[in-house]
Motif scaffolding. Structure first.
Motif, PDB file in Angstrom:
ATOM      1  N   LYS A 218    -153.105 -73.172 -82.057  1.00 30.27           N
ATOM      2  CA  LYS A 218    -151.913 -73.201 -80.928  1.00 30.27           C
ATOM      3  C   LYS A 218    -152.300 -72.904 -79.876  1.00 30.27           C
ATOM      4  O   LYS A 218    -152.165 -73.460 -78.740  1.00 30.27           O
ATOM      5  N   PHE A 219    -153.422 -72.009 -79.812  1.00 30.01           N
ATOM      6  CA  PHE A 219    -154.032 -71.652 -78.398  1.00 30.01           C
ATOM      7  C   PHE A 219    -154.920 -72.939 -77.758  1.00 30.01           C
ATOM      8  O   PHE A 219    -154.427 -73.220 -76.717  1.00 30.01           O
ATOM      9  N   ALA A 220    -155.660 -73.664 -78.785  1.00 27.96           N
ATOM     10  CA  ALA A 220    -156.216 -74.797 -78.120  1.00 27.96           C
ATOM     11  C   ALA A 220    -155.454 -75.986 -77.673  1.00 27.96           C
ATOM     12  O   ALA A 220    -155.541 -76.498 -76.523  1.00 27.96           O
ATOM     13  N   THR A 221    -154.321 -75.945 -78.335  1.00 29.05           N
ATOM     14  CA  THR A 221    -153.351 -77.345 -77.770  1.00 29.05           C
ATOM     15  C   THR A 221    -152.569 -76.973 -76.715  1.00 29.05           C
ATOM     16  O   THR A 221    -152.249 -77.688 -75.896  1.00 29.05           O
ATOM     17  N   ARG A 222    -152.523 -75.661 -76.440  1.00 29.91           N
ATOM     18  CA  ARG A 222    -151.902 -75.273 -75.232  1.00 29.91           C
ATOM     19  C   ARG A 222    -153.044 -75.352 -73.845  1.00 29.91           C
ATOM     20  O   ARG A 222    -152.373 -75.892 -72.892  1.00 29.91           O
ATOM     21  N   VAL A 223    -154.224 -74.912 -73.990  1.00 28.22           N
ATOM     22  CA  VAL A 223    -155.069 -74.725 -73.072  1.00 28.22           C
ATOM     23  C   VAL A 223    -155.912 -76.083 -72.668  1.00 28.22           C
ATOM     24  O   VAL A 223    -155.895 -76.455 -71.621  1.00 28.22           O
ATOM     25  N   MET A 224    -155.893 -76.804 -73.579  1.00 24.64           N
ATOM     26  CA  MET A 224    -156.806 -78.206 -73.491  1.00 24.64           C
ATOM     27  C   MET A 224    -155.850 -78.992 -72.307  1.00 24.64           C
ATOM     28  O   MET A 224    -156.604 -79.589 -71.457  1.00 24.64           O
ATOM     29  N   PRO A 225    -154.531 -79.390 -72.729  1.00 29.41           N
ATOM     30  CA  PRO A 225    -154.040 -80.386 -71.752  1.00 29.41           C
ATOM     31  C   PRO A 225    -154.042 -79.745 -70.177  1.00 29.41           C
ATOM     32  O   PRO A 225    -154.232 -80.446 -69.230  1.00 29.41           O
ATOM     33  N   SER A 226    -153.885 -78.553 -70.143  1.00 36.40           N
ATOM     34  CA  SER A 226    -153.653 -77.897 -68.757  1.00 36.40           C
ATOM     35  C   SER A 226    -154.940 -77.828 -68.120  1.00 36.40           C
ATOM     36  O   SER A 226    -155.284 -78.235 -66.830  1.00 36.40           O
ATOM     37  N   ALA A 227    -156.053 -77.544 -68.765  1.00 40.36           N
ATOM     38  CA  ALA A 227    -157.524 -77.576 -68.129  1.00 40.36           C
ATOM     39  C   ALA A 227    -157.842 -78.990 -67.822  1.00 40.36           C
ATOM     40  O   ALA A 227    -158.329 -79.059 -66.681  1.00 40.36           O
ATOM     41  N   VAL A 228    -157.571 -79.880 -68.544  1.00 43.00           N
ATOM     42  CA  VAL A 228    -157.898 -81.222 -68.115  1.00 43.00           C
ATOM     43  C   VAL A 228    -157.066 -81.660 -66.920  1.00 43.00           C
ATOM     44  O   VAL A 228    -157.481 -82.253 -65.846  1.00 43.00           O
ATOM     45  N   SER A 229    -155.735 -81.468 -66.906  1.00 43.95           N
ATOM     46  CA  SER A 229    -154.957 -81.634 -65.711  1.00 43.95           C
ATOM     47  C   SER A 229    -155.351 -81.016 -64.439  1.00 43.95           C
ATOM     48  O   SER A 229    -155.686 -81.600 -63.277  1.00 43.95           O
ATOM     49  N   GLN A 230    -155.703 -79.995 -64.722  1.00 41.42           N
ATOM     50  CA  GLN A 230    -156.370 -79.299 -63.569  1.00 41.42           C
ATOM     51  C   GLN A 230    -157.668 -79.892 -62.915  1.00 41.42           C
ATOM     52  O   GLN A 230    -157.503 -79.899 -61.678  1.00 41.42           O
ATOM     53  N   VAL A 231    -158.532 -80.131 -63.785  1.00 40.28           N
ATOM     54  CA  VAL A 231    -159.712 -80.690 -63.070  1.00 40.28           C
ATOM     55  C   VAL A 231    -159.590 -81.975 -62.255  1.00 40.28           C
ATOM     56  O   VAL A 231    -160.079 -82.402 -61.304  1.00 40.28           O
ATOM     57  N   VAL A 232    -158.678 -82.728 -63.060  1.00 44.49           N
ATOM     58  CA  VAL A 232    -158.317 -84.166 -62.712  1.00 44.49           C
ATOM     59  C   VAL A 232    -157.541 -84.018 -61.320  1.00 44.49           C
ATOM     60  O   VAL A 232    -157.779 -84.589 -60.177  1.00 44.49           O
ATOM     61  N   LYS A 233    -156.553 -82.951 -61.130  1.00 43.69           N
ATOM     62  CA  LYS A 233    -155.847 -82.884 -59.791  1.00 43.69           C
ATOM     63  C   LYS A 233    -156.515 -82.333 -58.766  1.00 43.69           C
ATOM     64  O   LYS A 233    -156.491 -82.762 -57.689  1.00 43.69           O
ATOM     65  N   GLU A 234    -157.667 -81.447 -59.264  1.00 42.58           N
ATOM     66  CA  GLU A 234    -158.329 -80.765 -58.179  1.00 42.58           C
ATOM     67  C   GLU A 234    -159.359 -81.918 -57.454  1.00 42.58           C
ATOM     68  O   GLU A 234    -159.753 -81.662 -56.315  1.00 42.58           O
ATOM     69  N   ALA A 235    -159.709 -82.945 -58.428  1.00 39.62           N
ATOM     70  CA  ALA A 235    -160.541 -84.007 -57.612  1.00 39.62           C
ATOM     71  C   ALA A 235    -159.654 -85.034 -57.043  1.00 39.62           C
ATOM     72  O   ALA A 235    -160.038 -86.289 -56.514  1.00 39.62           O
ATOM     73  N   GLY A 236    -158.379 -84.833 -56.923  1.00 38.33           N
ATOM     74  CA  GLY A 236    -157.405 -85.640 -56.252  1.00 38.33           C
ATOM     75  C   GLY A 236    -157.170 -87.141 -57.077  1.00 38.33           C
ATOM     76  O   GLY A 236    -156.873 -87.948 -56.600  1.00 38.33           O
ATOM     77  N   LEU A 237    -157.314 -86.933 -58.365  1.00 35.05           N
ATOM     78  CA  LEU A 237    -157.090 -88.238 -59.307  1.00 35.05           C
ATOM     79  C   LEU A 237    -155.816 -87.845 -60.327  1.00 35.05           C
ATOM     80  O   LEU A 237    -155.389 -86.762 -60.257  1.00 35.05           O
ATOM     81  N   SER A 238    -155.731 -88.906 -61.160  1.00 38.32           N
ATOM     82  CA  SER A 238    -154.780 -88.658 -62.282  1.00 38.32           C
ATOM     83  C   SER A 238    -155.342 -88.948 -63.529  1.00 38.32           C
ATOM     84  O   SER A 238    -156.504 -89.586 -63.725  1.00 38.32           O
ATOM     85  N   LEU A 239    -154.820 -88.375 -64.457  1.00 39.00           N
ATOM     86  CA  LEU A 239    -155.092 -88.836 -65.984  1.00 39.00           C
ATOM     87  C   LEU A 239    -155.448 -90.327 -66.241  1.00 39.00           C
ATOM     88  O   LEU A 239    -156.476 -90.341 -67.086  1.00 39.00           O
ATOM     89  N   SER A 240    -154.623 -90.991 -65.538  1.00 36.71           N
ATOM     90  CA  SER A 240    -154.875 -92.415 -65.991  1.00 36.71           C
ATOM     91  C   SER A 240    -156.049 -93.056 -65.560  1.00 36.71           C
ATOM     92  O   SER A 240    -156.518 -94.142 -65.934  1.00 36.71           O
ATOM     93  N   ASP A 241    -156.650 -92.128 -64.419  1.00 40.87           N
ATOM     94  CA  ASP A 241    -158.053 -92.813 -64.031  1.00 40.87           C
ATOM     95  C   ASP A 241    -159.333 -92.289 -64.938  1.00 40.87           C
ATOM     96  O   ASP A 241    -160.511 -92.971 -64.672  1.00 40.87           O
ATOM     97  N   LEU A 242    -159.107 -91.603 -65.847  1.00 44.51           N
ATOM     98  CA  LEU A 242    -159.862 -91.232 -66.932  1.00 44.51           C
ATOM     99  C   LEU A 242    -160.304 -92.318 -67.877  1.00 44.51           C
ATOM    100  O   LEU A 242    -159.359 -92.835 -68.475  1.00 44.51           O
ATOM    101  N   GLN A 243    -161.565 -92.614 -67.735  1.00 44.47           N
ATOM    102  CA  GLN A 243    -162.104 -93.616 -68.938  1.00 44.47           C
ATOM    103  C   GLN A 243    -162.363 -92.958 -70.129  1.00 44.47           C
ATOM    104  O   GLN A 243    -162.068 -93.562 -71.316  1.00 44.47           O
TER     105      GLN A 243
END
Ligand code: ACO
Length: 330
Positions: A218-243
């Protein structure tokens, strides 16, 4: 201008001994079907009894240095992420420094469970951006078989041994590590911990892993999406930019649940856990190597790494794959 840490070499090492689900079914009350369905794992590698964490780290590091075309004497920092050093001290990084002949390098071990490699990547990126280090070797390595309770079916089916390494060099964009995030929640430390050896243990176990699998899931499925969203947002990008997304290789169902929560397509996710199980700090660098070997990373691609593990801890990094336009030498 601050330099960006660019991955210029990568390497891996997997011990030759394969332990299959059927092998485990002969040891504990489990089955190939249960392990495949609940985890996606089919087999894992197990180090030889006399094979050390430092030796596995050395093999992966040599591979990475060879690919980078860099002499070990040019490295100025070595970080080894591991939860299973051969001993508490000296640090595995120092043993590795000596074995490599990296005479100019400082070195230390980093303990952040399965998140260790991404933590190390963030530390190295920071050291390079600050001008403190120029050429950094990072290794994620584990000999988890040494701390397994081979009578506990809820943990012994999950883990494996191995090592992965990368060489990072400072360069001027556009490629390199764009953003990182680190997280910790020690209140969940007991959910995944190393129990010390007790002298009157009826099973004669050494120190061994215990885990509350459901709560870690449960912990893993909660933190993984938010961590990915955070690094993408910090770089001024969005999830759809990820290859490509390279998640910690713990359980295929965790990867699927995290992707579903993010609305991220599974076909842009890398997974090799069916062959290696969970190799903790080694899982992401091994996966990164294999993604590159399989041609899943092209220059200019955006790749996110995300991990979670003991601590509890989690971490993510966003990388623009490819070599620097201008390599900076000192
Ligand atoms: N074979 C057969 N049955 C098993 C096994 C096994 N190997 N292991 C557990 N079971 C049984 C349980 O006893 C339970 O039986 P019960 O219903 O009679 O009580 C049943 O299977 C279901 O058990 P759950 O724990 O609910 O199974 P679940 O679907 O949650 O899967 C698993 C367990 C695979 C451990 C899952 O919870 C998981 O992957 N959790 C995350 C673990 C993880 O990623 N850990 C690594 C963290 S990273 C690090 O830092 C090391």
């Amino acid at each position: 201008m601050a330099l960006q840490a660019q991955i210029v070499g990568w390497g891996k090492y997997l011990p030759s001994r394969v332990l299959t689900n059927d092998d485990l079914a002969a040891m504990v009350d489990t089955s190939d079907e249960w392990i495949r369905q609940r985890t996606g794992i089919i087999e894992r590698r197990i180090a030889a009894p006399n094979e050390t964490t430092a030796e596995m780290a050395l093999r992966a590091a040599q591979d990475a240095l060879r690919m980078a075309g860099i002499s070990s004497r040019d490295i100025d920092l070595i970080i080894v992420a591991t939860a299973t050093p051969d001993q508490e001290f000296p640090a595995t990084a120092c043993i590795l420094q000596d074995a490599l002949g990296a005479s100019r390098a400082g070195g230390f071990d980093l303990s952040a469970g399965c998140s260790g490699f991404v933590y190390a990547l963030a530390m190295a990126a920071g050291a390079i951006a600050a001008g403190m280090s120029r050429l950094v070797l990072i290794v994620g390595v584990e000999k988890l078989s040494r701390i397994m309770d081979w009578s506990d079916r809820s943990t012994c089916v999950l883990f494996g041994d191995g090592a992965g390494a990368v060489v990072l060099r400072g360069g001027e964009g556009p490629s390199g590590i764009l953003s990182t995030t680190l997280g910790a929640d020690g209140s969940g430390g007991d959910l995944l911990a190393l129990r010390p050896k007790v002298s009157d243990d009826p099973n004669g176990r050494g120190p061994y892993i215990t885990m509350d699998g459901r709560r870690v899931f449960k912990f893993a499925t909660r933190v993984m999406p938010s961590a990915v969203s955070q690094v993408v947002k910090e770089a001024g990008l969005s999830l759809s930019d990820l290859q490509l997304l390279i998640p910690h290789q713990a359980n295929q169902r965790i990867i699927e649940a995290a992707c579903e929560a993010m609305g991220f397509p599974m076909e842009r996710t890398f997974s090799n856990l069916e062959r290696y199980g969970n190799t903790s700090a080694a899982s992401i660098p091994i996966a990164l190597c294999e993604a590159a070997e399989e041609g899943r990373l092209a220059d200019g691609d955006l790749v996110a790494l995300v991990s979670f593990g003991a601590g509890l801890s989690w971490a993510a990094a966003l990388i623009r794959w490819g070599r620097a336009e201008r390599v900076v030498w000192y």
